[in-house]
Each structure stands twice: as structure tokens, then as C-alpha cells.
Design a protein around this motif. Structure first.
Motif, mmCIF file in Angstrom:
data_model
loop_
_atom_site.group_PDB
_atom_site.id
_atom_site.type_symbol
_atom_site.label_atom_id
_atom_site.label_comp_id
_atom_site.label_asym_id
_atom_site.label_seq_id
_atom_site.Cartn_x
_atom_site.Cartn_y
_atom_site.Cartn_z
ATOM 1 N N UNK A 147 0.855 -1.198 0.000
ATOM 2 C CA UNK A 147 0.000 0.000 0.000
ATOM 3 C C UNK A 147 0.883 1.237 0.000
ATOM 4 N N UNK A 148 0.255 2.383 -0.306
ATOM 5 C CA UNK A 148 0.960 3.672 -0.317
ATOM 6 C C UNK A 148 0.174 4.602 0.605
ATOM 7 N N UNK A 149 0.538 4.655 1.893
ATOM 8 C CA UNK A 149 -0.216 5.492 2.831
ATOM 9 C C UNK A 149 -0.144 6.981 2.483
ATOM 10 N N UNK A 150 0.962 7.424 1.895
ATOM 11 C CA UNK A 150 1.088 8.852 1.549
ATOM 12 C C UNK A 150 1.817 9.000 0.216
ATOM 13 N N UNK A 151 1.332 9.924 -0.595
ATOM 14 C CA UNK A 151 2.005 10.296 -1.850
ATOM 15 C C UNK A 151 1.665 11.748 -2.154
ATOM 16 N N UNK A 152 2.655 12.512 -2.560
ATOM 17 C CA UNK A 152 2.406 13.921 -2.892
ATOM 18 C C UNK A 152 1.596 14.013 -4.184
ATOM 19 N N UNK A 153 1.118 15.253 -4.449
ATOM 20 C CA UNK A 153 0.266 15.455 -5.628
ATOM 21 C C UNK A 153 0.989 15.177 -6.943
ATOM 22 N N UNK A 154 2.314 15.140 -6.909
ATOM 23 C CA UNK A 154 3.067 14.843 -8.142
ATOM 24 C C UNK A 154 2.755 13.462 -8.683
ATOM 25 N N UNK A 155 2.124 12.595 -7.853
ATOM 26 C CA UNK A 155 1.774 11.254 -8.323
ATOM 27 C C UNK A 155 0.847 11.313 -9.531
ATOM 28 N N UNK A 156 -0.064 12.269 -9.550
ATOM 29 C CA UNK A 156 -0.987 12.381 -10.689
ATOM 30 C C UNK A 156 -0.233 12.638 -11.990
ATOM 31 N N UNK A 157 0.771 13.516 -11.937
ATOM 32 C CA UNK A 157 1.498 13.887 -13.158
ATOM 33 C C UNK A 157 2.457 12.780 -13.587
ATOM 34 N N UNK A 158 3.176 12.186 -12.619
ATOM 35 C CA UNK A 158 4.208 11.213 -12.980
ATOM 36 C C UNK A 158 3.622 9.865 -13.370
ATOM 37 N N UNK A 159 2.597 9.385 -12.641
ATOM 38 C CA UNK A 159 2.070 8.047 -12.866
ATOM 39 C C UNK A 159 0.646 8.033 -13.418
ATOM 40 N N UNK A 160 -0.053 9.193 -13.390
ATOM 41 C CA UNK A 160 -1.435 9.221 -13.838
ATOM 42 C C UNK A 160 -2.363 8.479 -12.887
ATOM 43 N N UNK A 161 -2.029 8.465 -11.580
ATOM 44 C CA UNK A 161 -2.809 7.755 -10.564
ATOM 45 C C UNK A 161 -3.160 8.739 -9.453
ATOM 46 N N UNK A 162 -4.374 8.651 -8.907
ATOM 47 C CA UNK A 162 -4.793 9.501 -7.798
ATOM 48 C C UNK A 162 -4.216 8.949 -6.483
ATOM 49 N N UNK A 163 -3.685 9.837 -5.596
ATOM 50 C CA UNK A 163 -3.110 9.348 -4.325
ATOM 51 C C UNK A 163 -4.106 8.554 -3.493
ATOM 52 N N UNK A 164 -5.396 8.959 -3.500
ATOM 53 C CA UNK A 164 -6.400 8.277 -2.680
ATOM 54 C C UNK A 164 -6.611 6.827 -3.087
ATOM 55 N N UNK A 165 -6.353 6.509 -4.362
ATOM 56 C CA UNK A 165 -6.587 5.143 -4.842
ATOM 57 C C UNK A 165 -5.550 4.154 -4.353
ATOM 58 N N UNK A 166 -4.443 4.651 -3.741
ATOM 59 C CA UNK A 166 -3.375 3.755 -3.296
ATOM 60 C C UNK A 166 -3.369 3.555 -1.784
ATOM 61 N N UNK A 167 -4.300 4.187 -1.060
ATOM 62 C CA UNK A 167 -4.295 4.083 0.395
ATOM 63 C C UNK A 167 -4.511 2.652 0.874
ATOM 64 N N UNK A 168 -5.379 1.899 0.209
ATOM 65 C CA UNK A 168 -5.686 0.533 0.609
ATOM 66 C C UNK A 168 -4.810 -0.499 -0.086
#
Length: 800
Positions: free
Chosen positions: A390-411
Motif C-alpha cells: 500500500x501507499x499510505x502517503x504520496x504527494x500530488x506529483x503522483x498524478x502527473x508522474x504516474x497518472x494515478x490519484x493518491x487516494x486510490x493507493x491508500x488501501x
């Protein structure tokens, strides 16, 4: 708010009202312009057709007169004048009279007599000259007359003889300064201020106009009036532009087919659109009155409707200032204002709860704000003891670099793993597992499939930390290294290309060599240490002048590259030829920073080309042109004679008693004699003349650019032939190539001469005639020169 709403409503109303007004004005203007242009073009078309009919009528009248003339009348000026005076209609059609010229353009008869055009030669007038040369009738451009110095338009028709040859011309002249048939068409006005123009496009000159001051004046220069420029380029139609006099005009143009003139009509826009301007002013006045009325009604209505809102705002202000406690506002109306008041009352109930939650999240917001300023992705990655990612925390740059929303990786980190390419995912997970076992730094590069940007290279750096329950957490950074990867690949390709088969050297902007490859050293002999810091002139062979290098640098400056052949010199002094391509390298500002030159050695290729050319076109014994090249040179000489009208001569030479030398001393000695004969022939002639060997002991000479007069040309050719005969009659000292005793041999030549002028005779016929003349020289006792005479047949004679 009342002011803003009133202003907004009024603005929308005004935009609609004034937009409609302007749109109506624009549409009316376009429709009026289209209607006027169609009417104007229709009138211009009728007038252009009328001019075309008038010109055709005059050309037919001239043609009828020309058809009555024959060769017998052309030799008698009196008969011509009598014939011409009977054609009364011509003086009616041409206000500046009619004249008749001979084939050389000299006036034989001119009417009326008082204009003094008799005996004047008009061959220097281009239109007259073209008609006499081509035999085509034409309408000449407007010009100033040679004798009367008046602006005239000539109409020229050729006079032909029984065989169709041109005997002279009949010329009708129209004086543009006097009343003429063009005035009848262009004298009217189009509207009150408009008018008509007739333009000669070839001279960019007005030849007729409603405004007589513009006759024989030049039109506006190119670029000043784009519509006028389109008319001159062949466009037929209408347009709107500012004229050279500063007046915006609506114009139409139509081509007069028989003359190439342009029939134009112009009308000032001020007059054309005067009714439209009046209508637009009335529309604007109506719009202004409606604007004032709408403003007053809107202000009164808004003041009445927004009064409860003002009272609520006043009470809220007192709450803000602490004059009264926070309390619910009274709802007085069941409308939007009442709904707004009720919503405020509900909001007031949740303010305390919202303040508490805001305090709780303030720290997290400040932390995310700080992290968002760090380049790349800041993340926390967790691997539980049961293997769950899981990814408990990720900065907003995740959207630009991976095209994934941070909230979708919490679980679960599965959405992130899905972005990794299948061939790279096992390696990434293996690196995570290895880092978790030894709590070592996690460093890995892998590829992802970005939904918008395609395949990208990623690099992660993270430090592990053991957590509760046997899990491991990583805190680290992720960055996009795609550009760095691509740059690395490009550098590898560039390095491989640089060390290719071609020699390469690179100079700076001052043309100092900064880098060379191994092929450069192999071809030139100069090592990198010897070449770097030097200029490319280090390789110059001296075979090219300064003009060659000036053109090379000019091509680089103009095109950014240059390619071609250059003769250079190796370090050992050997001169070689290379095929070179030079390219300029520019920075982002467009300034040249380097030059890259790539070259290959083509010396052997050039030598092979020269050998093939020598074998194909030259005699291997005497190095003179062979029969193939001689035929080509003779064709060129005939063409040059046709252009310059200078005579030429073909000389056919045959050695006397050549067979006896071969029989006595052998063919090797005979070859030595042929080489010496070739040397004497070349040394006795001009560089522009051609000497060729046809085979055996037969030689031919082409003399070009002789005199224009036939007798002088024959005399010139005879002197050259005698000079050659005397030179060849001198004794020869011959010896074998390997040495030994020399032989003194006396040999003469029989020479046949055939003159030519242009393509009057074919190449093969000229050769045949020169051969016949040579046989006549043989029959005359040999060692002689004879010209071709068609009245005498050749004498058969076997010679050796």
C-alpha cells in the motif's frame, strides 16, 4: 450588489442591442457591396466586350487592306499610296493615320502626309519587329511616337507574299491625346465621382481614363494597392482598396481579350455606401435611446427586489463587529433571498463543528503544501507482514508522474503496479523484497505506461524502516528520468556515428578544429593532436581559388549546409579529391556555434570516370577527338553558326603515300608519323578550332566563327588550309619509342574544304562534300587544297 447586478443586466442588454446594431450594419454593408460589385462588374464586362469588338473591327479592316497588297505593289510607293488612299474607312477608324512598311520596317507610305513619317524605320519598335519576324498580327503597347512624339497605340498586320512570306506591315495608329474610340467608352462616369480606366498591364500604364489627367500615367507601384496588383496578375472581379490617391474605392476589372488590356471601373466608397451610413446613424440613435430607457427601468426594479438582501447584510455586519450576538436571520420572503437567509442560518449551526475539524487538518495541509514544492514524487510505501502492498502517503506529483490519484493507493498499491510494464514489474518487486529483508536502501529504475504520455522511465530512491507487526515502510522520492535516458542513447548513437567510415572533423564558430575522428586521421595522415586547434586550410591543395571558398561560405551562410567536391592534400603531400558535406550547428538563439564536416575519398572513382571519358571520346594513339566526339563538335559548330550567322568550314585531310611508310618501316613508325601530324595540326590552329582523327591517316578540322561575308569566310578558310598543307609538308624525323636509328620522312597531305552556314546542310552531307573535295585534291596531283564545287564530280582515285 445592486449596482453590479444592474451593471451586468445592462451590459448584457447593451451587448445584445449594440451587437445586433453592428451586425445589421455589417450585413447591410456586405450585401450592398456585393450588389454594387455585381452591377459594376457587369458594366465593366459590357465595356470590355465593346473595346474588344472595336479592336477586332480595326484589326479586320487592317487585315483586309493587307490582303489586297501583293509583291508588285510593295515595290511601288505610288501604287501603295493610291491603294491606301482609297481605303477611306481606315482614317476614320485610326485618328492618327495609317502607314505601310517594308520587310525591314522602313515606312513606304504614311497617311496623313503632314505627320512626316515617310522613310522612318520602325524596326526598333518591339511590336513592329515581332510582327515582321513572326508574321503574327498584334496590338502593340501604348508608347510615344517616334516622329510625332504623341502617345499612340499601334495595331499591326503583316503583308504576306504568294508563298506566305512577310513582305511588310500595315500599321494603324490611335492617338491617345486626341479623341479616339477608347474615349467613347471610358469618358462616362460611374456614379457622381467614379469613372473608368483602361490599363496596359505590361507597362503598368493607364492608356484611357474618365479623368484625362491620368492618361499615359503609371499605375500605383507594386504593393501600394493589393487589389490593383491582383488585377494585373490576371484576376477578374471586384475588390475594395485604398487607391494611390488615398481614396478608398470599390473597383471592378475585366480583361480585354484581344489586347490584354484591363477595363476597370472605380467608385469611391464614400459615395457607394452613403445610404448605408445614413441608415447606420439612425440605428445608432435608436440604440442610444433604448439604452437610456432600459437603464432607468433596471435600476428601479433591482432596488425594489434587493431591499431585503440589504437589510440582511446590515445585520450580518453588526454581528461581525460584535454589536449583536450571532443569531439566525429572520426569513421574510419565500424566494431566492429567503432561501439564502435559510442557508445562512444552517451554516451558522455548523460553523463551530467546522472550526474544530479545520484545526485538526491544518497541520496536514501545511505538510502537503511543503511537499508539493519538492521536485518529483515524495511517497511512503508499506509492505505488511502478509505481503500486502500500500501507499499510505504520496504527494500530488503522483498524478502527473504516474497518472494515478493518491487516494486510490491508500488501501492497495495494485493501481500503481498496473502502470509498471510487465517485463519490469518482477524486477521491481524483487528489489522491494530484498530491501525489506536486509533493510537496505531501495534504488531501482523501471518503465511505466503513462495513460497520456506513453512509456516513461522512473527512478526511485527510498530508505526502509521496520514497523510494528513485522511490516516495513519506505520513505523516499521518485523522479522521471526519461529525458536523461533518451539523451544517453542519443550520445551513444552519436559516438558510434562519429567513428564511422567517413572522415569527420568539427570546428568552432571561428573555424578552429576542435575534434576529429579516426577516419580523418587515416585519410589525411594528421593525428588528432596535430589537427585540433588548426583551421581546415591545413588540408588545402591550392587547386581552388578564393572565389571557390567564397561561394562555399556563402552557401553555408544561406542554407546552413554545403556539399561538393574539394581537392585537398594529405600530410605526405599527396593530393586527393573528396566528397564533403558541411553543416552549421546553431544554438537556441539561432547563432552558429560549430561546423561539422564529413568527407569520403573519391579519388579512385574520379580517375575511373576520366579513363572512361577518355576511351569513349578520344583516339588512344593521337589523343585527338574520335569520330563520336567529332560528330558532336560539328553539330555544336552548326548550331553556333546558325545563332551568330558567322560562316564555318570543314577540312578533310588525307596523308599522301602513308601506306608506303607502313610497308617500309612498319606500323610502329606509321603510328609515330600520325602522332607528329596530330601535334602539328593542333599547334597550327586556334584553341576554338577542333582537330579530330577519323581513322587510319584521315583527319578532319572544324573552323568556327569565320567572317559573316561568304567570300571573306572562304578566303579565311583557304589561308588556314594552305598553312596546314605547308606545315604538314615539312620533313619528319621519326624514331621508335624504344630508341634506335631515326628516319627522315617526307609526307604531304591532300585537303578538301567545305564551307557551311548554320543548318543549311546536314552533318553527314558536309562530311561527304569535304571528302569529295579531298579526292579532287588527290586527283590534282596531291599536296593540294581544293574547295567543294557542286558543279564538278569527284574523281575516283585509290590512294595509299
Amino acid at each position: 450588489m445592486r449596482t453590479r447586478i444592474a451593471a451586468g443586466v445592462l451590459l448584457g442588454l447593451l451587448l445584445a442591442l449594440w451587437g445586433t446594431t453592428l451586425l445589421v450594419g455589417y450585413v447591410l454593408r456586405q450585401e450592398m457591396q456585393a450588389t454594387l460589385a455585381a452591377q459594376q462588374f457587369s458594366v465593366v464586362t459590357l465595356l470590355a466586350d465593346e473595346i474588344d469588338r472595336s479592336v477586332s473591327e480595326r484589326m479586320r479592316a487592317l487585315q483586309a487592306v493587307a490582303d489586297d497588297f501583293d509583291a508588285s505593289k510593295m515595290v511601288s510607293s505610288a501604287a501603295l499610296e493610291m491603294e491606301l488612299r482609297d481605303q477611306h474607312v481606315l482614317l476614320t477608324l485610326f485618328n492618327w493615320g495609317v502607314l505601310v512598311t517594308d520587310r525591314q520596317g522602313t515606312t513606304l507610305v504614311s497617311l496623313p502626309d503632314e505627320l512626316g513619317r515617310g522613310g522612318v524605320n520602325y524596326m526598333d519598335v518591339p511590336a513592329v519587329r515581332k510582327t515582321l519576324e513572326s508574321g503574327e498580327a498584334r496590338v502593340g503597347p501604348a508608347q510615344i511616337g517616334k516622329t510625332t512624339h504623341q502617345p499612340v497605340v499601334p495595331m499591326i498586320v503583316p503583308i504576306r507574299g504568294p508563298g506566305g512570306e512577310v513582305l511588310g506591315a500595315v500599321i494603324g495608329l490611335t492617338n491617345l491625346a486626341l479623341s479616339n474610340f477608347l474615349d467613347d467608352i471610358s469618358a462616362n462616369r460611374f456614379g457622381r465621382q467614379g469613372g473608368y480606366l483602361i490599363t496596359d498591364p505590361g507597362q503598368r500604364l493607364f492608356i484611357a481614363a474618365t479623368d484625362k489627367s491620368r492618361v499615359m500615367t503609371p499605375g500605383p507601384p507594386p504593393g501600394l494597392n493589393p487589389v490593383y496588383d491582383r488585377y494585373l496578375a490576371g484576376h477578374e472581379g471586384s475588390g475594395l482598396a485604398r487607391s494611390s490617391r488615398g481614396v478608398v474605392e470599390l473597383s471592378s476589372s475585366r480583361l480585354v481579350k484581344s489586347t490584354g488590356w484591363l477595363m476597370q471601373s472605380v467608385l469611391p466608397v464614400e459615395e457607394a455606401f452613403a445610404p448605408l451610413y445614413a441608415m447606420q446613424w439612425r440605428l445608432l440613435a435608436s440604440a442610444a435611446a433604448l439604452t437610456v430607457l432600459a437603464s432607468a427601468l433596471t435600476w428601479w426594479w433591482l432596488r425594489r427586489q434587493l431591499q431585503p438582501l440589504g437589510e440582511a447584510a446590515e445585520q450580518l455586519g453588526r454581528m461581525r463587529d460584535g454589536l449583536i450576538p450571532r443569531q439566525a436571520l429572520p426569513v421574510r420572503r419565500d424566494d431566492e433571498i429567503g432561501a439564502l437567509t435559510g442557508a445562512f442560518n444552517g451554516l451558522l449551526a455548523t460553523i463551530l463543528e467546522g472550526e474544530a475539524r479545520a484545526a485538526e487538518h491544518a497541520l496536514n495541509r501545511r505538510l502537503r503544501s511543503i511537499v508539493s514544492q519538492i521536485p518529483g514524487l515524495v511517497f511512503q510505501y508499506r509492505l505488511d507482514a502478509d505481503g500486502h502492498h500500500s501507499v499510505p502517503f504520496a504527494s500530488d506529483a503522483l498524478r502527473d508522474l504516474f497518472g494515478v490519484e493518491p487516494e486510490s493507493l491508500l488501501e492497495s498499491a495494485a493501481p500503481l503496479h498496473e502502470r509498471v510494464l510487465p517485463e519490469d514489474l518482477p524486477g521491481l518487486l524483487a528489489a522491494v523484497a530484498e530491501s525489506s529483508r536486509g533493510l537496505t536502501r531501495l534504488h531501482r529504475e523501471f518503465r511505466i505506461a503513462h495513460p497520456a504520455r506513453g512509456v516513461r522511465w522512473m527512478r526511485i530512491d527510498a530508505l526502509p524502516e521496520a514497523g510494528e507487526g513485522g511490516g516495513v515502510s519506505w520513505h523516499g522520492f521518485a523522479t522521471d528520468v526519461t529525458e536523461a535516458k533518451e539523451t544517453e542513447i542519443k550520445l551513444r548513437i552519436a559516438a558510434a556515428t562519429f567513428e564511422g567510415q567517413e572522415g569527420v572533423f568539427i570546428t568552432d564558430a571561428d573555424e578552429r578544429i576542435v575534434q576529429v575522428n579516426q577516419a580523418f586521421t587515416a585519410m589525411t595522415g594528421y593525428s588528432a593532436r596535430e589537427a585540433i586547434g588548426q583551421r581546415p586550410s591545413l588540408l588545402r591543395s591550392g587547386r581552388h581559388g578564393q572565389e571557390f571558398y567564397r561561394r562555399l561560405h556563402a552557401g553555408l551562410e544561406r542554407d546552413g549546409f554545403w556539399q561538393g567536391e574539394i581537392w585537398n592534400r594529405r600530410k605526405n603531400g599527396e593530393v586527393f579529391v573528396e566528397w564533403v558535406t558541411i553543416s552549421a550547428v546553431r544554438d537556441d538563439a539561432g547563432q552558429i556555434t560549430h561546423y561539422v564536416a564529413a568527407f569520403s575519398d573519391i579519388t579512385e572513382h574520379k580517375k575511373a570516370e576520366e579513363q572512361v571519358h577518355q576511351l569513349a571520346f578520344y583516339d588512344p594513339l593521337t589523343q585527338l577527338p574520335n569520330r563520336r566526339l567529332f560528330h558532336d563538335r560539328l553539330e555544336q559548330a552548326l548550331a553556333a553558326s546558325a545563332r551568330s550567322r558567322h560562316g564555318g568550314a570543314l577540312l578533310f585531310l588525307d596523308l599522301d603515300s602513308f601506306k608506303g611508310l607502313n610497308d617500309t618501316h612498319g606500323h610502329v613508325m606509321g603510328d609515330a608519323l600520325l602522332v607528329e601530324v596530330a601535334r602539328r595540326l593542333v599547334g597550327s590552329l586556334r584553341e576554338s578550332d577542333t582537330v579530330a582523327r577519323l581513322g587510319g591517316d584521315e583527319f578532319v578540322v572544324i573552323l568556327e566563327n569565320l567572317d559573316e561575308e561568304e567570300r571573306d569566310a572562304e578566303s579565311h578558310a583557304g589561308r588556314v588550309a594552305e598553312k596546314l598543307r605547308e606545315e604538314l609538308a615539312q620533313p619528319y624525323r621519326l624514331s621508335l619509342p624504344g630508341g634506335g636509328d631515326s628516319v627522315i620522312h617526307q609526307c604531304t597531305a591532300s585537303i578538301g574544304v567545305c564551307m557551311f552556314l548554320g543548318h543549311d546542310e546536314s552533318r553527314d552531307e558536309l562530311i561527304k562534300r569535304a571528302d569529295i573535295a579531298m579526292y579532287r585534291a588527290k586527283a590534282a596531283g596531291r599536296n593540294a587544297v581544293r574547295f567543294f564545287d557542286p558543279r564538278r564530280l569527284p574523281v575516283p582515285l585509290k590512294v595509299g
